[in-house]
Write a protein that holds these residues in place. Structure first.
Motif, short mmCIF file in Angstrom:
data_model
loop_
_atom_site.label_atom_id
_atom_site.label_comp_id
_atom_site.label_asym_id
_atom_site.label_seq_id
_atom_site.Cartn_x
_atom_site.Cartn_y
_atom_site.Cartn_z
N LYS A 1 0.81 -1.21 0.00
CA LYS A 1 0.00 0.00 0.00
C LYS A 1 0.84 1.27 0.00
CE LYS A 1 -4.35 -1.49 1.88
NZ LYS A 1 -5.47 -1.01 2.65
N ARG A 2 0.28 2.31 -0.59
CA ARG A 2 0.93 3.62 -0.56
C ARG A 2 0.85 4.18 0.85
NH1 ARG A 2 -0.84 8.84 -4.17
NH2 ARG A 2 0.64 10.26 -3.23
N VAL B 1 -6.06 12.76 -0.95
CA VAL B 1 -6.01 11.77 -2.03
C VAL B 1 -7.34 11.01 -2.10
CG1 VAL B 1 -4.88 9.66 -2.83
CG2 VAL B 1 -3.52 11.57 -1.97
N ALA B 2 -7.90 10.66 -0.96
CA ALA B 2 -9.17 9.92 -0.93
C ALA B 2 -10.30 10.73 -1.55
CB ALA B 2 -9.52 9.55 0.51
N LEU B 3 -10.31 12.02 -1.33
CA LEU B 3 -11.37 12.87 -1.88
C LEU B 3 -11.27 13.00 -3.40
CD1 LEU B 3 -11.56 15.69 0.82
CD2 LEU B 3 -13.23 13.86 0.39
N ARG B 4 -10.07 12.85 -3.95
CA ARG B 4 -9.89 12.94 -5.41
C ARG B 4 -10.17 11.62 -6.12
NH1 ARG B 4 -5.02 15.63 -3.89
NH2 ARG B 4 -3.84 13.83 -4.60
N ALA B 5 -10.27 10.54 -5.38
CA ALA B 5 -10.45 9.21 -5.97
C ALA B 5 -11.84 9.06 -6.57
CB ALA B 5 -10.22 8.14 -4.92
N THR B 6 -11.95 8.19 -7.56
CA THR B 6 -13.25 7.93 -8.20
C THR B 6 -14.08 6.92 -7.43
OG1 THR B 6 -12.23 6.26 -9.61
CG2 THR B 6 -12.36 8.51 -10.48
N ILE B 7 -13.48 6.24 -6.47
CA ILE B 7 -14.21 5.31 -5.60
C ILE B 7 -14.13 5.83 -4.17
CG2 ILE B 7 -13.80 3.31 -7.09
CD1 ILE B 7 -11.62 2.44 -5.07
N ARG C 1 -11.22 5.54 2.49
CA ARG C 1 -11.10 6.10 3.83
C ARG C 1 -9.67 5.92 4.32
NH1 ARG C 1 -15.09 7.95 2.37
NH2 ARG C 1 -17.19 7.51 3.01
N PRO C 2 -9.12 6.91 5.01
CA PRO C 2 -7.78 6.76 5.57
C PRO C 2 -7.81 6.02 6.90
CG PRO C 2 -8.59 8.96 6.00
CD PRO C 2 -9.64 8.26 5.19
N TYR C 3 -6.73 5.35 7.21
CA TYR C 3 -6.59 4.73 8.53
C TYR C 3 -5.12 4.69 8.89
CZ TYR C 3 -5.07 0.38 6.30
OH TYR C 3 -4.38 -0.57 5.58
N ARG C 4 -4.82 4.70 10.17
CA ARG C 4 -3.45 4.64 10.66
C ARG C 4 -3.05 3.18 10.80
NH1 ARG C 4 -0.52 8.66 14.22
NH2 ARG C 4 1.60 8.20 13.56
N CYS C 5 -2.00 2.81 10.13
CA CYS C 5 -1.51 1.43 10.14
C CYS C 5 -0.80 1.13 11.46
CB CYS C 5 -0.55 1.22 8.97
SG CYS C 5 0.14 -0.44 8.87
N TRP D 1 -0.18 6.41 7.34
CA TRP D 1 -1.57 6.36 6.91
C TRP D 1 -1.68 5.63 5.58
CZ3 TRP D 1 -5.45 8.15 9.99
CH2 TRP D 1 -5.06 8.90 11.11
N HIS D 2 -2.70 4.77 5.47
CA HIS D 2 -3.05 4.07 4.24
C HIS D 2 -4.49 4.42 3.90
CE1 HIS D 2 0.50 1.53 4.42
NE2 HIS D 2 0.13 0.95 5.54
N LEU D 3 -4.91 4.01 2.70
CA LEU D 3 -6.31 4.15 2.29
C LEU D 3 -6.93 2.78 2.14
CD1 LEU D 3 -5.95 6.92 -0.43
CD2 LEU D 3 -6.76 7.19 1.91
N THR D 4 -8.22 2.69 2.47
CA THR D 4 -8.96 1.45 2.31
C THR D 4 -10.31 1.74 1.67
OG1 THR D 4 -9.83 -0.52 3.43
CG2 THR D 4 -9.97 1.57 4.64
N SER D 5 -10.82 0.76 0.94
CA SER D 5 -12.16 0.89 0.37
C SER D 5 -13.20 0.31 1.32
CB SER D 5 -12.23 0.19 -0.99
OG SER D 5 -11.93 -1.19 -0.84
N ARG D 6 -12.76 -0.33 2.38
CA ARG D 6 -13.70 -0.85 3.38
C ARG D 6 -14.20 0.31 4.22
NH1 ARG D 6 -11.50 -6.65 5.44
NH2 ARG D 6 -11.13 -7.48 3.37
#
Length: 56
Positions: free
Chosen positions: A11-12, A23-29, A32-36, A42-47
């Motif tokens: 993951k990025r 970055v999450a707000l610019r995505a087409t899907i 949500r961010p979460y702290r690993c 921080w990573h992004l998840t679609s869950r």
């Protein structure tokens, strides 16, 4: 959210929550961010179940 080492490595990473949200707000899907818990960055998840919504 628990992240497995292999998933974390693929993951990025974002150094701040604000950067991840931008970055999450610019995505087409919906993302949500979460702290690993492994890398402490921080990573992004679609869950999204049980996670707070981002402002659109």
């Amino acid at each position: 959210m628990n992240t497995r080492p292999g998933v974390c490595a693929r993951k990025r990473r974002f150094s701040s929550e604000a950067e991840a949200i931008a970055v999450a707000l610019r995505a087409t899907i919906t993302l949500r961010p979460y702290r690993c818990q492994l890398c402490r960055e921080w990573h992004l998840t679609s869950r999204t179940k049980g996670m707070k919504s981002l402002p659109r």
